[in-house]
Motif scaffolding. Structure first.
Motif, short mmCIF file in Angstrom:
data_model
loop_
_atom_site.label_atom_id
_atom_site.label_comp_id
_atom_site.label_asym_id
_atom_site.label_seq_id
_atom_site.Cartn_x
_atom_site.Cartn_y
_atom_site.Cartn_z
N VAL A 83 0.89 -1.26 -0.02
CA VAL A 83 -0.17 0.09 0.13
C VAL A 83 0.99 1.05 -0.02
N LEU A 84 1.95 1.14 0.66
CA LEU A 84 2.93 2.35 0.63
C LEU A 84 3.53 2.62 -0.43
N PHE A 85 4.03 1.78 -1.21
CA PHE A 85 4.62 1.84 -2.42
C PHE A 85 3.55 2.11 -3.66
N THR A 86 2.38 1.61 -3.44
CA THR A 86 1.36 1.80 -4.55
C THR A 86 0.96 3.38 -4.36
N VAL A 87 0.56 3.73 -3.19
CA VAL A 87 0.11 5.13 -2.88
C VAL A 87 1.45 6.19 -3.17
N GLY A 88 2.47 5.92 -2.88
CA GLY A 88 3.57 6.58 -3.12
C GLY A 88 3.71 6.92 -4.68
N GLY A 89 3.56 5.70 -5.45
CA GLY A 89 3.95 5.88 -6.66
C GLY A 89 2.86 6.66 -7.52
N GLY A 90 1.60 6.99 -6.83
CA GLY A 90 0.71 7.63 -7.33
C GLY A 90 0.56 8.98 -7.16
N ILE A 91 1.54 9.55 -6.37
CA ILE A 91 1.91 10.88 -5.91
C ILE A 91 2.98 11.39 -6.65
N HIS A 92 2.88 12.58 -7.50
CA HIS A 92 3.99 13.13 -8.22
C HIS A 92 4.17 14.35 -7.79
N ILE A 93 5.59 14.64 -7.41
CA ILE A 93 5.95 15.97 -6.94
C ILE A 93 6.99 16.55 -8.03
N SER A 94 6.52 17.77 -8.59
CA SER A 94 7.46 18.33 -9.68
C SER A 94 8.09 19.57 -8.99
N MET A 95 9.21 19.85 -9.10
CA MET A 95 9.71 21.05 -8.66
C MET A 95 10.60 21.63 -9.90
N LYS A 96 10.56 23.03 -9.89
CA LYS A 96 11.32 23.71 -10.88
C LYS A 96 12.08 24.90 -10.40
N GLY A 97 13.24 25.07 -10.74
CA GLY A 97 14.03 26.06 -9.98
C GLY A 97 15.60 25.62 -9.94
N SER A 98 16.18 26.33 -8.92
CA SER A 98 17.61 25.75 -8.45
C SER A 98 17.59 25.95 -7.12
N GLY A 119 7.25 5.69 4.65
CA GLY A 119 8.35 4.60 4.50
C GLY A 119 9.79 5.15 3.97
N THR A 120 10.97 4.81 4.32
CA THR A 120 11.95 5.15 3.36
C THR A 120 12.03 4.85 2.13
N MET A 121 11.47 3.64 1.72
CA MET A 121 10.96 3.33 0.32
C MET A 121 10.22 4.37 -0.56
N GLY A 122 9.11 4.63 0.12
CA GLY A 122 8.31 5.51 -0.41
C GLY A 122 8.75 6.98 -0.47
N ALA A 123 9.34 7.39 0.58
CA ALA A 123 9.85 8.90 0.39
C ALA A 123 11.01 8.87 -0.59
N MET A 125 11.42 7.30 -3.32
CA MET A 125 11.16 7.29 -4.81
C MET A 125 10.23 8.57 -4.94
N LEU A 126 9.81 9.08 -3.85
CA LEU A 126 9.02 10.55 -4.31
C LEU A 126 9.81 11.36 -4.39
N LEU A 127 11.00 11.43 -3.71
CA LEU A 127 11.62 12.89 -3.58
C LEU A 127 13.02 12.67 -4.32
N ILE A 128 13.52 11.57 -4.77
CA ILE A 128 14.70 11.61 -5.28
C ILE A 128 14.78 12.33 -6.91
N ARG A 129 13.86 12.45 -7.58
CA ARG A 129 13.96 12.92 -9.09
C ARG A 129 13.59 14.43 -8.73
N PRO A 130 12.60 14.76 -7.84
CA PRO A 130 12.84 16.46 -7.68
C PRO A 130 13.99 16.96 -7.30
N ILE A 131 14.77 16.37 -6.33
CA ILE A 131 15.95 16.51 -5.65
C ILE A 131 16.96 16.66 -6.90
N ILE A 132 16.88 15.65 -7.70
CA ILE A 132 17.76 15.78 -8.75
C ILE A 132 17.76 16.79 -9.74
N ALA A 133 16.28 17.12 -10.21
CA ALA A 133 15.76 18.19 -11.04
C ALA A 133 16.29 19.47 -10.61
#
Length: 446
Positions: A83-98, A119-123, A125-133
């Motif tokens: 449930v944590l994996f699926t729910v986390g995968g259904g939330i998309h956070i987009s960040m633009k800026g520097s 969970g550490t897994m959900g958090a 997967m949710l935040l790593i791509r916005p941090i990279i962006a």
């Protein structure tokens, strides 16, 4: 135990030891073989336990033992993870800026808090791509990902059973849901605060020595944030509420099915959690899953790995429950010199093994080594339970194989063309940054 006439001896440890060795070494030595054949390898170790057990103890008792383990430990664990994996995968956070160093530190701190909810897994997967962006414009970024693994993928998840798999295993073994919240809040603040302070110093240095940063003095790190899939926060809240409510039920009805006692409240909870995951998946727009690059492969791998853990660890737990007179008595005496538990030793033994193996089975081993009775561990042995919990969660950050999200975050960063350190390079970072902090924490707290 369901088998009352079979006494486990040391050779029964071989399937568990072989499984852990495969889990720790094969992804590093032969990553292609592991990713293509990990299911066959793990099932081989499971079979190496169950087949001899059935031949010696009988098919029916062995089958009952397996079903008992699946119903009482594996299914509840997978219900939460799913449930944590699926729910986390259904939330998309987009960040633009520097991102500036201060913003990066704030996001890592936020991720550490969020890890206790999804969970550490959900958090991760949710935040790593916005941090990279947000840090894409910078030339030096690998240290940001390393500290992300330290804080979001590991250390942050110490406050609730939702945070990290070891703590949920404790919850399944009757540790109160909010025990870690009330007992480990100060260690959380201390360790997270120290790691964030070191991160800010390092990131500040790289920021002002990065030729890709146009004008560091005038950068304020403004970012536009958008969140899609908000309805999944409802499922997240419902799942957490359900778990807490079920844990508060004092009289839980049981039914007997084929000689097995089944907890109806827990079974209902698990069924509802799986149902929430299905509904979340169905109601989430495909574009959100595509934006998150959502696949079921990580969940499938976790399901197979933890099936191997819960089954092959059965003889080990049985021997640990035998105490100092059992086959693993020497290991128990090591952590309990002169019969007195050494809290600091429990922290470091659990931590070191979590770093080189995996923190979930390590927690389970030391939980049982300390007696395995949650009521005692939460009260008169509370320092021991705290040491085991912190050792498993904190030191899981020391290597890529210490916790499941570590390798996944590294993989995402690498696919995003970020040059990440190898296995030994990452350990060097953790030895230079985390080890001094954990030594200081150990000296102060214990």
């Amino acid at each position: 135990m369901l088998h009352d006439h079979l006494s486990f001896s040391l050779p029964w440890v071989i399937p568990f030891g072989g499984f852990l060795a495969s889990l720790a070494l094969l992804p590093v030595i032969t990553p292609n073989l592991w990713h293509q054949r990990y299911g066959i390898i793990i099932m081989g170790w499971v079979a190496s336990l169950l087949i001899p057990l059935a031949l010696i103890d009988g098919l029916i008792p062995s089958l009952y033992l397996l079903i008992h383990t699946l119903l009482h430990h594996y299914v509840p664990f997978m219900a939460l993870i799913t449930v944590l994996f699926t729910v986390g995968g259904g939330i998309h956070i987009s960040m633009k800026g520097s991102a500036s160093p201060l913003m990066n530190a704030g996001l890592l701190g936020l991720g550490a808090l969020l890890a206790n909810v999804i969970g550490t897994m959900g958090a991760s997967m949710l935040l790593i791509r916005p941090i990279i962006a947000l840090n894409r414009y910078r030339q030096y970024i690998s240290h940001v990902i390393i500290f992300f693994i330290f804080l979001v993928s590991n250390i942050g998840g110490i406050l609730t059973p939702l945070g990290d798999p070891p703590l949920f295993i404790g919850f399944l073994n009757d540790v109160d849901f909010f025990w870690t919240t009330t007992h480990l809040i100060y260690p959380f603040l201390m360790v997270v605060g120290l790691v964030l302070a070191v991160f800010w110093i390092i990131d500040h240095y790289y920021f002002y020595h990065d030729p890709s940063v146009p004008d560091p003095i005038h950068m304020h790190g403004a970012a536009k944030i958008s969140i899609k899939g908000l309805k999944n926060f409802i499922f997240l809240g419902a799942a957490i509420t359900l778990i807490i409510l079920e844990s508060m039920i004092t009289t839980k009805p049981h039914v007997t099915v084929l000689g097995l006692s089944v907890n109806l409240a827990a079974l209902t909870r698990d069924g509802l959690l799986f149902s929430m995951a299905i509904v979340s998946w169905k109601l989430t727009a495909p574009t959100i899953h595509e934006a998150n690059r959502f696949t079921w492969e990580p969940l499938c791998e976790v399901a197979i790995v933890f099936l191997g853990i819960f089954v092959t660890v059965i003889p080990v737990l049985d021997m640990l429950k035998a105490g100092e007179s059992g086959p693993l008595g020497a290991l128990i005496l090591l952590a309990n010199p002169n019969g007195i538990p050494d809290v600091r030793l429990y922290f470091w033994l659990t931590g070191v093994l979590s770093a080189i193996l995996d923190n979930a089975p390590t927690y389970l081993m030391f939980f049982n080594m300390a007696g395995g009775e949650a009521s005692t561990l939460m009260t008169e042995k509370a320092p021991i339970l705290g040491a085991i919990s912190m050792g498993a969660v904190f030191l899981g950050a020391m290597t890529y194989i210490g916790n499941a999200p570590n390798f996944m975050v590294r993989s995402i960063a690498t696919r995003s063309h970020i040059k990440m350190p190898g296995f030994l390079g990452y350990i060097l970072w953790s030895l230079c940054i985390l080890l001094p902090i954990f030594l200081l924490f150990s000296w102060i707290w214990f």
